[in-house]
Design a protein around this motif. Sequence first.
Motif, PDB file in Angstrom:
ATOM      1  N   CYS A   1       0.666  -1.125   0.083  1.00 56.81           N
ATOM      2  CA  CYS A   1       0.106  -0.061  -0.198  1.00 56.81           C
ATOM      3  C   CYS A   1       0.778   1.214  -0.251  1.00 56.81           C
ATOM      4  CB  CYS A   1      -0.928   0.001   1.098  1.00 56.81           C
ATOM      5  SG  CYS A   1      -1.848   1.542   1.636  1.00 56.81           S
ATOM      6  N   TYR A   2       0.502   2.118  -0.950  1.00 55.72           N
ATOM      7  CA  TYR A   2       1.285   3.411  -1.119  1.00 55.72           C
ATOM      8  C   TYR A   2       0.919   4.282   0.298  1.00 55.72           C
ATOM      9  CZ  TYR A   2       2.246   2.761  -5.956  1.00 55.72           C
ATOM     10  OH  TYR A   2       2.862   2.158  -7.101  1.00 55.72           O
ATOM     11  N   ASN A   3      -0.181   3.935   0.960  1.00 57.75           N
ATOM     12  CA  ASN A   3      -0.462   4.724   2.300  1.00 57.75           C
ATOM     13  C   ASN A   3       0.109   3.885   3.461  1.00 57.75           C
ATOM     14  OD1 ASN A   3      -1.870   6.983   1.133  1.00 57.75           O
ATOM     15  ND2 ASN A   3      -3.483   5.535   0.364  1.00 57.75           N
TER      16      ASN A   3
ATOM     17  N   GLY B   1      -4.072  -3.365   3.365  1.00 61.41           N
ATOM     18  CA  GLY B   1      -3.924  -2.033   2.940  1.00 61.41           C
ATOM     19  C   GLY B   1      -5.042  -1.072   3.080  1.00 61.41           C
ATOM     20  N   CYS B   2      -4.947   0.028   2.566  1.00 62.93           N
ATOM     21  CA  CYS B   2      -6.000   1.347   2.528  1.00 62.93           C
ATOM     22  C   CYS B   2      -7.300   0.872   1.896  1.00 62.93           C
ATOM     23  CB  CYS B   2      -5.378   2.379   2.185  1.00 62.93           C
ATOM     24  SG  CYS B   2      -4.973   2.498   0.370  1.00 62.93           S
ATOM     25  N   GLY B   3      -6.968   0.164   0.442  1.00 65.72           N
ATOM     26  CA  GLY B   3      -7.907  -0.334  -0.296  1.00 65.72           C
ATOM     27  C   GLY B   3      -8.426   0.444  -1.529  1.00 65.72           C
TER      28      GLY B   3
ATOM     29  N   CYS C   1      -5.584   2.891  -2.762  1.00 68.44           N
ATOM     30  CA  CYS C   1      -4.523   3.408  -3.684  1.00 68.44           C
ATOM     31  C   CYS C   1      -4.051   2.569  -5.137  1.00 68.44           C
ATOM     32  CB  CYS C   1      -3.232   3.535  -2.920  1.00 68.44           C
ATOM     33  SG  CYS C   1      -2.405   2.254  -2.334  1.00 68.44           S
TER      34      CYS C   1
ATOM     35  N   CYS D   1      -2.820  -0.971  -3.765  1.00 70.03           N
ATOM     36  CA  CYS D   1      -3.942  -1.793  -3.239  1.00 70.03           C
ATOM     37  C   CYS D   1      -4.967  -2.357  -4.207  1.00 70.03           C
ATOM     38  CB  CYS D   1      -4.882  -0.880  -2.250  1.00 70.03           C
ATOM     39  SG  CYS D   1      -3.802  -0.729  -0.480  1.00 70.03           S
TER      40      CYS D   1
HETATM   41 ZN    ZN Z   1      -3.310   1.453  -0.472  1.00 70.16          ZN
END
Ligand code: ZN
Length: 220
Positions: free
Chosen positions: A190-192, A198-200, A202, A205
């Motif tokens: 995840c980039y976040n 992950g964030c779902g 980005c 994700c």
């Molecule tokens: Zn993400």
Amino acid sequence: MPRNKKEAVVVLSGGQDSTTCLFWAKKRYEKVYAISFDYGQKHIKELECAKAITKKYDVEHYIMDLSLLNQLAPNSLTRADIKVDEDAPKVGTPNSFVDGRNMLFLSFVAVYVKQKNITDIITGVSQSDFSGYPDCRDVFIKSLNTTLNLAMDYEFQIITPLMWLDKKETWELAEELGVLEVIKNETLTCYNGIMGEGCGHCPACKLRKKGYDAFLNGKK
Ligand code: ZN
């Protein structure tokens, strides 16, 4: 001097792809080293993931300082004030692309492995899911491999187990290697900066989830 073919170095970011490659290599080589780069990633957790994985699975790990990269090319992965593009742009590279990253990384790795008399460098780049990153393409890897061999008069072999696999097939490979749960829970894509699922939202994700869903569907 005979080249050491029993050992290899894996470029490890702590994400799904490079971690899958780490286990792929562990099945094939007597000894595997991992190398990661500190280039001022916003999410230092990525490095923490790589550290935790290598510690847990008994892999010698080396972290190289490449903070210079961030000074040269500000981008959304390193600069807090640049937000990662949620969708790939129609033209050009996404703002998460870091100019020269794979070229520089692999060049530094090459210098490092030559010191150890190792030839085999393993990286998780993939052309199938290259997300607009030109330095993940097979033609680039082959070209760089030739250049590195000429530059150092050595027979490096850059090995890319995931080059022609999409995310679904990468999950299948993880299952084949017996590390599906490890990849699912202990890696960060995840980039976040959120572990596992992950964030779902980005791009990383979305790609990871799409692949995982396709993998699950394929098993039904
Ligand atoms: Zn993400």
